[in-house]
Every structure is written in structure tokens, then in C-alpha cells.
Write a protein that holds these residues in place. Structure first.
Motif, PDB file in Angstrom:
ATOM      1  N   GLN A 122       0.807  -1.203   0.000  1.00  0.00           N
ATOM      2  CA  GLN A 122       0.000   0.000   0.000  1.00  0.00           C
ATOM      3  C   GLN A 122       0.851   1.268   0.000  1.00  0.00           C
ATOM      4  OE1 GLN A 122      -2.753  -1.817   1.855  1.00  0.00           O
ATOM      5  NE2 GLN A 122      -4.431  -0.402   1.713  1.00  0.00           N
ATOM      6  N   ILE A 157     -11.612  -2.958 -20.665  1.00  0.00           N
ATOM      7  CA  ILE A 157     -10.544  -2.914 -19.672  1.00  0.00           C
ATOM      8  C   ILE A 157      -9.346  -2.137 -20.221  1.00  0.00           C
ATOM      9  CG2 ILE A 157      -8.685  -4.435 -18.859  1.00  0.00           C
ATOM     10  CD1 ILE A 157     -10.835  -4.534 -16.936  1.00  0.00           C
ATOM     11  N   TYR A 160      -3.637  -0.388 -17.996  1.00  0.00           N
ATOM     12  CA  TYR A 160      -3.199  -0.221 -16.611  1.00  0.00           C
ATOM     13  C   TYR A 160      -3.950  -1.171 -15.683  1.00  0.00           C
ATOM     14  CZ  TYR A 160      -2.599   1.884 -12.014  1.00  0.00           C
ATOM     15  OH  TYR A 160      -2.317   2.080 -10.692  1.00  0.00           O
ATOM     16  N   GLU A 161      -5.241  -1.193 -15.881  1.00  0.00           N
ATOM     17  CA  GLU A 161      -6.082  -2.047 -15.042  1.00  0.00           C
ATOM     18  C   GLU A 161      -5.690  -3.519 -15.216  1.00  0.00           C
ATOM     19  OE1 GLU A 161     -10.051  -0.980 -15.928  1.00  0.00           O
ATOM     20  OE2 GLU A 161     -10.578  -0.778 -13.812  1.00  0.00           O
ATOM     21  N   ASN A 168      -1.654  -8.414  -9.369  1.00  0.00           N
ATOM     22  CA  ASN A 168      -2.299  -8.813  -8.120  1.00  0.00           C
ATOM     23  C   ASN A 168      -2.524 -10.320  -8.067  1.00  0.00           C
ATOM     24  OD1 ASN A 168      -2.364  -6.306  -7.005  1.00  0.00           O
ATOM     25  ND2 ASN A 168      -4.534  -5.925  -7.370  1.00  0.00           N
ATOM     26  N   LEU A 188      -8.466 -14.986 -16.415  1.00  0.00           N
ATOM     27  CA  LEU A 188      -8.721 -13.548 -16.586  1.00  0.00           C
ATOM     28  C   LEU A 188      -8.640 -13.161 -18.065  1.00  0.00           C
ATOM     29  CD1 LEU A 188      -9.212 -10.872 -15.016  1.00  0.00           C
ATOM     30  CD2 LEU A 188      -6.756 -10.487 -15.130  1.00  0.00           C
ATOM     31  N   ASP A 201     -23.160  -3.383 -15.244  1.00  0.00           N
ATOM     32  CA  ASP A 201     -22.085  -2.897 -14.362  1.00  0.00           C
ATOM     33  C   ASP A 201     -22.599  -1.764 -13.510  1.00  0.00           C
ATOM     34  OD1 ASP A 201     -19.326  -3.893 -16.199  1.00  0.00           O
ATOM     35  OD2 ASP A 201     -19.434  -3.916 -14.020  1.00  0.00           O
TER      36      ASP A 201
ATOM     37  N   HIS B 113     -11.343  -0.343   3.305  1.00  0.00           N
ATOM     38  CA  HIS B 113     -10.100  -0.138   2.554  1.00  0.00           C
ATOM     39  C   HIS B 113      -8.927  -0.926   3.117  1.00  0.00           C
ATOM     40  CE1 HIS B 113     -11.012   3.013   5.285  1.00  0.00           C
ATOM     41  NE2 HIS B 113     -10.136   3.896   4.903  1.00  0.00           N
ATOM     42  N   GLY B 114      -8.361  -1.683   2.206  1.00  0.00           N
ATOM     43  CA  GLY B 114      -7.170  -2.420   2.589  1.00  0.00           C
ATOM     44  C   GLY B 114      -7.439  -3.754   3.252  1.00  0.00           C
ATOM     45  N   LEU B 169      -7.417  -9.601  -6.486  1.00  0.00           N
ATOM     46  CA  LEU B 169      -7.829  -8.516  -7.380  1.00  0.00           C
ATOM     47  C   LEU B 169      -8.294  -7.293  -6.588  1.00  0.00           C
ATOM     48  CD1 LEU B 169      -9.751 -10.296 -10.279  1.00  0.00           C
ATOM     49  CD2 LEU B 169      -7.475  -9.280 -10.309  1.00  0.00           C
ATOM     50  N   CYS B 170      -8.743  -7.538  -5.370  1.00  0.00           N
ATOM     51  CA  CYS B 170      -9.264  -6.424  -4.569  1.00  0.00           C
ATOM     52  C   CYS B 170      -8.177  -5.689  -3.809  1.00  0.00           C
ATOM     53  CB  CYS B 170     -10.309  -6.928  -3.580  1.00  0.00           C
ATOM     54  SG  CYS B 170     -11.786  -7.528  -4.401  1.00  0.00           S
ATOM     55  N   LEU B 171      -6.963  -6.132  -3.949  1.00  0.00           N
ATOM     56  CA  LEU B 171      -5.864  -5.476  -3.249  1.00  0.00           C
ATOM     57  C   LEU B 171      -5.585  -4.098  -3.807  1.00  0.00           C
ATOM     58  CD1 LEU B 171      -3.381  -8.415  -2.953  1.00  0.00           C
ATOM     59  CD2 LEU B 171      -4.262  -7.054  -1.068  1.00  0.00           C
ATOM     60  N   PHE B 172      -5.381  -3.157  -2.903  1.00  0.00           N
ATOM     61  CA  PHE B 172      -4.859  -1.874  -3.316  1.00  0.00           C
ATOM     62  C   PHE B 172      -5.678  -1.216  -4.411  1.00  0.00           C
ATOM     63  CE2 PHE B 172      -2.116   1.415  -3.265  1.00  0.00           C
ATOM     64  CZ  PHE B 172      -1.346   1.608  -4.381  1.00  0.00           C
ATOM     65  N   ASP B 176      -7.107   4.437  -6.048  1.00  0.00           N
ATOM     66  CA  ASP B 176      -6.608   4.512  -7.405  1.00  0.00           C
ATOM     67  C   ASP B 176      -7.802   4.486  -8.359  1.00  0.00           C
ATOM     68  OD1 ASP B 176      -5.459   4.243  -9.850  1.00  0.00           O
ATOM     69  OD2 ASP B 176      -3.887   2.888  -9.154  1.00  0.00           O
ATOM     70  N   ARG B 178      -7.830   4.611 -11.396  1.00  0.00           N
ATOM     71  CA  ARG B 178      -7.617   3.893 -12.656  1.00  0.00           C
ATOM     72  C   ARG B 178      -7.849   2.399 -12.504  1.00  0.00           C
ATOM     73  NH1 ARG B 178      -1.636   5.616 -13.837  1.00  0.00           N
ATOM     74  NH2 ARG B 178      -1.616   5.275 -11.582  1.00  0.00           N
ATOM     75  N   TYR B 179      -8.022   1.978 -11.259  1.00  0.00           N
ATOM     76  CA  TYR B 179      -8.155   0.537 -11.028  1.00  0.00           C
ATOM     77  C   TYR B 179      -9.489   0.232 -10.362  1.00  0.00           C
ATOM     78  CZ  TYR B 179      -7.011  -4.168  -9.450  1.00  0.00           C
ATOM     79  OH  TYR B 179      -7.008  -5.524  -9.238  1.00  0.00           O
ATOM     80  N   ASP B 180     -10.268  -0.611 -11.004  1.00  0.00           N
ATOM     81  CA  ASP B 180     -11.576  -0.954 -10.463  1.00  0.00           C
ATOM     82  C   ASP B 180     -11.660  -2.457 -10.221  1.00  0.00           C
ATOM     83  OD1 ASP B 180     -14.179  -1.474  -9.903  1.00  0.00           O
ATOM     84  OD2 ASP B 180     -15.020  -0.322 -11.561  1.00  0.00           O
ATOM     85  N   LYS B 183     -14.700  -4.289 -11.634  1.00  0.00           N
ATOM     86  CA  LYS B 183     -14.686  -4.574 -13.063  1.00  0.00           C
ATOM     87  C   LYS B 183     -13.801  -5.787 -13.359  1.00  0.00           C
ATOM     88  CE  LYS B 183     -14.156  -0.997 -16.012  1.00  0.00           C
ATOM     89  NZ  LYS B 183     -13.343  -0.108 -16.888  1.00  0.00           N
ATOM     90  N   LEU B 184     -12.635  -5.831 -12.718  1.00  0.00           N
ATOM     91  CA  LEU B 184     -11.727  -6.951 -12.973  1.00  0.00           C
ATOM     92  C   LEU B 184     -12.321  -8.265 -12.493  1.00  0.00           C
ATOM     93  CD1 LEU B 184      -8.225  -5.423 -12.430  1.00  0.00           C
ATOM     94  CD2 LEU B 184      -9.049  -6.667 -14.417  1.00  0.00           C
TER      95      LEU B 184
END
Lengths: 201, 201
Positions: A122, A157, A160-161, A168, A188, A201, B113-114, B169-172, B176, B178-180, B183-184
Motif C-alpha cells: 500500500q 478494460i 493499466y487495469e 495482483n 482472466l 455494471d 479499505h485495505g 484482485l481487490c488489493l490496493f 486509485d 484507474r483501477y476498479d 470490473k476486474l
DNA sequence: GACAATACGGAACGTGGTTCCGCTTCGCAA
DNA sequence: TTGCGAAGCGGAACCACGTTCCGTATTGTC
């Protein structure tokens, strides 16, 4: 890497004292050895000991721990970038290229045990996170775009994602035989490849 | 929380002194507050301060930091288990049920979070990791099995692997933009759902 | 050979989890 | 009610980390 950031030219410059240059190489070698044996989470002190220098010397050459990790793995990241470009040049299916490229990236992360966690930590901000992503994301973006143009994926997607997601997935997959990061990255990518009716979504 | 609630019969047992029971509740509340404000990585000392007790008291009730985290989120994990069972009972598509369930799980992880990073930490072993997975994996297994029987997935991914993957996938993904993670996780599930020709593994 | 500039070593600092132990409080029983 | 053993409490202390600081040693140049 932000613009204007000159690579290792400065670091290797011969305006520096010989002992400094020698120590940097010694440190890099020692770090590579220690990382290989105990993972990238090995204490700085231990790397210093392995190199036969004091911690101060480590920090003189690599202001932060993550800089050392970057330096050790920089050429592997660069190799990954090169591979991506070679795959783009190749005529075959862009999606297949993306898959091959991701496989290489995952192999890289999984091989160095715990490498991915440096990304995930983190409190990273900057350092490794930036270097890895800044270099890899553009390549991934082009692979993804090529696949999109070839109609082989319809996913929204972003590169970056995707890179973060893959990274991860590679976390903590080392000694756990029940978890295979490679397999999950394939799943994935399967989701990226052919998306049927999008879910709400 | 009135008597006869749920799990920890021992923990709430009336063979314990009243001050001890009171402190445990105080600690749980304080921890929940601190976790909500600063994430699950907040220092133990701070939780102790918020509760107005010494660190020794924290460790008397929760031998490890992760035990405290488990205790704070235990009921949410249980709710997730319950949801899974309700979804299984429902007549609709098993795959849709799995998707809905995963969504709920991801929401849970992302909201705190986290939280996920506690799973990811390399040196965990036991503690949180075990509790979360031991409870969630069986439910996931049944959802996955149902989907398999209904012919809605042909993947050979195991429930454990899937749960860890989702968790990773839910880490961090917190601040951010730019990261969802949601969605992933959808993309990953898309890969689980319909797998065409399996790639060479 | 002398003198800056450069680099080095490692003690010391800040922060985190965890442990230890002397003191306090509780609950029971006389 | 009081006494006393057990249970519980507080927080100093310990260990492991990353990182900083500064007195000392080395290097390169004149």
C-alpha cells in the motif's frame, strides 16, 4: 518513468569514484543473490551484509529499498518490453500475442518469489510501482489495442487495469500448491478475450 | 450485542469477568471505528488508545492483530456465507448466483479499505487468511459446483483458487481511480463462465 | 604529498508488532 | 464485610524493519 529521466547512464558514469562503482555492482549482485534465496522482502541489512558493506552504502546508491529492487530486475522488465514489441511485429493473432506476453510477465513475477507484492504494498507510491507500470503499460496498451482492432476482444478494460490485475493475481502464489497464478491469469485473459453479453455494471 | 447472538460462545461466556467482557466490546467498537477511518493497517497502539486501554489488553483479548480484524469483520463474513446459501436455494441460474455472490464479496473487500491486503500479506499463515477462506471457500465450492452441473461453466478452477484470485484482485484498489476491482472481478468471472477451447496450460 | 570532494560504516532514530511483569480489580466465600 | 487468589490491566521493553546522520576513510587532483 517520467520524461527526462536518464536511465543508468548516470549511474555508471565514470565521473564517479572507482570504489563507488565497484560497490554498486557488488550490491546489485548481492541483492540478486539474496532476493533469489529469500524473496524480495529480505531486509536491507542482510543485503548489505551479503555485499560486505554497511547499510549507509546501500542507501547511498539506492535511496530507497525499492530502487534496489528496480535495479535488480530492470533488465528483466526491459526484456519483457522487448518481447512485447517483437510479438507486435509478428503477423499472428494479436490476442495470441497478448496471451503470450502476459504469460511471460506472469512467469517473471512468479519466478521471483514475492516480487509482485512490492507492487501491491500500500505504502509504495512512486518507486517500483511507477517503474514497472510506466514501462509495461504502454506495451500492454498496444497489444490490447491491436487485439481490439482485430476484433478479438471487446472488453473495455484498460491496459493499466489489466496489468495491475495480473500483478495482483501473482501475489502470494509462491509456496501455496492450491493456488496457481498462471492458471488464474489465463482465466482472466479468457474473460478479456471473448466477452458475451456484458453484465450490468 | 444481546446474548445468544451467534458464534463465540467461549468468548462471551459468563465465566469471564465483567470488566474483561466490557473491554472486549469496547475494543471491538474502537477497532471498527479506527479501521473505518484509517484502514485495517492502523497500528495496534492506536486502537488501544481509541479504546482507552493499554496494548497489553488488546493482546489479552486478541493474541494477534489479525484476530482483532477477524473479530471485527466476522459477522460480515458470516453474512456473506448466508447470502451464498440463500442464493443456492433460489431457483435461478447457478452462474448468476455465483456472480451475485462474488459481487457481494468484492464489495465487502473493497469497502473496507485495505482489508484484502490482510489476506495477501505473506507472513500471515493461519489467522485471518484461515478464517476467511475456511468459511467462504465451501460456499463458493457449492456455487461453483452447481454452475458446473448446470453446464454453465467448464472451468477447472477450484473454489479456493477462485477466492484467492478475487481477493487478490481487490488489493490496493482503494484510492486509485484507474483501477476498479469490481470490473476486474467481472472479467475474471467472464473467464470462468464460458471457456472456449482451453489454452495449453 | 596535501587537500577537498566523495564515499563508507554503522550507531541511532522512528514505527510497527508482540511480550513481560508488577499492580489493580473482580468475584467468591467465610 | 472483608480477605484473598485469580483474572485482568497498563505500558515499558524488546525485536525487526526502513531510513537518516555524521565522524572517518578513501580517492583523485594539483
Amino acid at each position: 518513468m517520467p520524461a527526462g529521466d536518464t536511465p543508468s547512464r548516470d549511474t555508471q558514469s565514470r565521473t564517479r569514484r572507482v570504489d563507488a562503482r565497484r560497490n554498486e555492482k557488488t550490491l546489485l549482485d548481492a541483492a540478486a543473490r539474496v532476493f533469489a534465496n529469500q524473496g524480495v522482502d529480505a531486509p536491507v541489512r542482510q543485503i548489505a551484509a551479503e555485499a560486505g558493506v554497511g547499510v549507509g552504502t546501500v542507501y547511498r546508491h539506492f535511496p530507497q529499498r525499492s530502487d534496489l529492487v528496480i535495479a535488480v530486475y530492470r533488465h528483466q522488465v526491459d526484456a519483457c518490453v522487448d518481447l512485447g514489441e517483437r510479438l507486435l511485429g509478428r503477423g499472428s493473432s494479436p490476442l495470441a500475442a497478448l496471451e503470450e506476453w502476459v504469460d511471460a510477465f506472469v512467469d517473471f513475477l512468479v519466478t521471483k518469489h514475492g516480487l509482485a507484492s512490492v507492487n501491491g504494498g500500500q505504502a509504495d507510491e512512486g518507486g517500483l510501482h511507477a517503474y514497472f507500470l510506466d514501462h509495461l503499460v504502454p506495451v500492454c496498451e498496444r497489444l490490447l489495442e491491436a487485439a481490439r482492432e482485430a476484433g478479438e476482444t471487446s472488453t473495455d478494460i484498460g491496459a493499466y487495469e489489466l496489468m495491475r490485475g495480473i500483478g495482483n493475481l501473482c501475489l502470494f502464489g509462491g509456496d501455496d500448491t492450491r493456488y496457481d497464478a498462471r492458471k488464474l491469469s489465463h482465466v482472466l485473459l479468457a474473460g478479456v478475450a471473448l466477452r458475451r453479453e456484458p453484465r450490468a455494471d
